[in-house]
Design an enzyme around this catalytic site. Structure first.
Site, short mmCIF file in Angstrom:
data_model
loop_
_atom_site.label_atom_id
_atom_site.label_comp_id
_atom_site.label_asym_id
_atom_site.label_seq_id
_atom_site.Cartn_x
_atom_site.Cartn_y
_atom_site.Cartn_z
N LYS A 77 0.81 -1.23 0.00
CA LYS A 77 0.00 0.00 0.00
C LYS A 77 0.84 1.27 0.00
O LYS A 77 0.49 2.26 -0.65
CB LYS A 77 -0.93 0.01 1.22
CG LYS A 77 -2.08 -0.99 1.14
CD LYS A 77 -2.87 -0.99 2.44
CE LYS A 77 -4.05 -1.93 2.39
NZ LYS A 77 -5.14 -1.45 1.55
N ASN A 134 -11.15 -9.30 2.84
CA ASN A 134 -10.58 -8.17 3.56
C ASN A 134 -11.60 -7.04 3.68
O ASN A 134 -12.44 -6.85 2.80
CB ASN A 134 -9.30 -7.67 2.87
CG ASN A 134 -9.57 -6.57 1.85
OD1 ASN A 134 -9.67 -5.39 2.21
ND2 ASN A 134 -9.70 -6.96 0.58
N MET A 162 -10.11 -3.93 4.89
CA MET A 162 -9.04 -3.08 5.40
C MET A 162 -9.47 -1.62 5.51
O MET A 162 -9.19 -0.95 6.50
CB MET A 162 -7.80 -3.19 4.51
CG MET A 162 -7.28 -4.61 4.31
SD MET A 162 -6.80 -5.43 5.84
CE MET A 162 -5.28 -4.58 6.21
N ASN A 191 -9.26 4.34 -8.05
CA ASN A 191 -10.01 3.26 -7.37
C ASN A 191 -11.33 3.80 -6.82
O ASN A 191 -11.35 4.52 -5.83
CB ASN A 191 -9.16 2.68 -6.25
CG ASN A 191 -9.80 1.46 -5.60
OD1 ASN A 191 -10.93 1.09 -5.92
ND2 ASN A 191 -9.09 0.83 -4.69
N SER A 233 -13.58 -0.17 -4.27
CA SER A 233 -13.43 -0.91 -3.02
C SER A 233 -14.77 -0.96 -2.30
O SER A 233 -15.45 0.06 -2.18
CB SER A 233 -12.39 -0.24 -2.12
OG SER A 233 -12.44 -0.80 -0.82
N ASN A 278 -15.05 -1.39 0.84
CA ASN A 278 -14.78 -1.18 2.27
C ASN A 278 -14.73 0.29 2.69
O ASN A 278 -14.42 0.59 3.83
CB ASN A 278 -13.46 -1.87 2.64
CG ASN A 278 -13.52 -3.36 2.35
OD1 ASN A 278 -14.49 -4.01 2.71
ND2 ASN A 278 -12.49 -3.89 1.70
N SER A 327 -3.91 -12.37 -4.42
CA SER A 327 -4.20 -13.56 -3.62
C SER A 327 -3.48 -14.78 -4.18
O SER A 327 -2.95 -15.60 -3.41
CB SER A 327 -5.71 -13.81 -3.58
OG SER A 327 -6.38 -12.72 -2.99
#
Length: 339
Positions: free
Chosen positions: A66, A111, A113, A172, A175, A177, A319
């Site tokens: 990251k 995840n 995160m 992005n 996501s 999250n 992954s």
């Protein structure tokens, strides 16, 4: 052999602790003789994408490094490019722990995160400090406490700061999250964001005398109509690329597994077919006008070939890299050359 031993130890640990130890170790060894434990020669298989020439079509997907701390180590592993981030204007801690879960029987990861990172200024320092000449994409996002309606400003702040140090920039908005983030994939919010990014790109290209391509990273949880609308917006705003896909909220392929009920985005092998279907639909809509970088569920060379066959120009792994190790990079590069 070394990776399998390291993996065996790491898989006994909490996933986030293992991740942090791995990134720290790679940061310390990326530029010295200790990188012999993972350094490899990857089959040369040059590919042109977004106007750039990459040594091979295999990249490291965003989310693993990251803050851009271990770029040189991933170069030693033979990646054709590394995508760092997601990075936000200001540092943020992300969501509460635990927030990372292995689904080992399915070779998957969940995840939530939440864009934990040390901020864009820290990332720029790391980009300036890297020793290798590897292609580096910078994945940018918005801070959690920035309202969606003002999210565009966060992307423009990040873009301005990373522009001269990036090989390309990935936007992005997919996501699952960060609350409300995926709403930026639709309608006026999307068009406003893309047109603003494109205008900033033109401004920065003139300022720095360097054209840095911009790509949009999209979700897999989209209808055919939504994919078509995104493709239209990408073309009308003359974006340079699209990255398909991010993680999925679906659990259809892992219903009975431990941790399957955890909130967050599912990646790894269970995502493979869904992301490939999105790539196929995108390829039809884009008609070769904008290149696709395929990501999601690549656990073998055969999985990567499916992405290429669907319409991808390059691929990225995350992954699959965790489960298979650096050897997967060379396996994909060789399969690409042989196809």
């Amino acid at each position: 052999m070394f990776y399998k031993l390291a993996q065996k130890v790491m898989f006994q640990m909490d996933p986030e602790l293992a991740h942090n130890i791995a990134i720290g170790s790679l940061k310390m060894t990326g530029n010295n003789l200790l990188n012999c434990f993972y350094r490899q020669q990857v089959k040369s298989s040059p590919v042109t994408c977004m106007g750039l020439t990459f040594p091979n079509p295999v990249g490291l997907a965003a989310g693993l490094d990251k803050d851009g701390e271990s770029i040189d180590a991933f170069h030693a592993m033979g990646f054709g490019h590394v995508e760092v981030g997601t990075v936000t204007p200001r540092p943020q801690a992300g969501n509460d722990q635990p927030r990372l879960f292995r689904l080992k029987p399915a070779k998957g990861i969940i995840n939530r995160m939440g864009f934990n990172n040390k901020g864009v200024d820290n990332l720029v320092r790391n980009l300036m400090a890297k020793k290798s000449d590897i292609m580096v994409g910078v994945n940018i996002g918005k801070n959690k406490d920035t309202p969606v309606e003002q999210g565009k400003d966060d992307y423009l702040i990040c873009m301005e700061k990373v522009y001269q140090y990036a090989s390309y920039i990935a936007v992005n908005i997919s996501s699952p999250n960060t609350p409300g983030l995926r709403s930026m994939q639709y309608g006026e919010l999307l068009d406003d964001l893309l047109s603003s990014i494109k205008a900033k790109q033109t401004e920065l290209a003139a300022k720095h005398g360097k054209y840095v391509p911009v790509a949009l990273k999209i979700a897999p949880d989209l209808t055919s109509e939504e994919i078509s609308a995104i493709a239209d917006s990408l073309m009308s705003n003359q974006f340079d690329g699209v990255i398909a896909t991010n993680t999925t909220l679906s659990r259809d392929t892992v219903t009975d597994l431990k941790h399957a009920e955890e909130m967050g985005g599912l990646s790894g092998k269970p995502l493979a077919d869904l992301s490939t279907q999105v790539i196929k639909q995108l390829a039809i809509c884009l008609q070769g006008k904008i290149p696709i970088i395929g990501v999601g569920g690549i656990n073998s060379a055969a999985d990567a070939l499916a992405k290429f066959d669907a319409g991808s120009t390059m691929v990225q792994i995350y992954s699959g890299f965790i489960y298979q190790g650096p050897k997967l990079v060379d396996q994909i590069a060789r399969a690409y050359c042989a196809k």
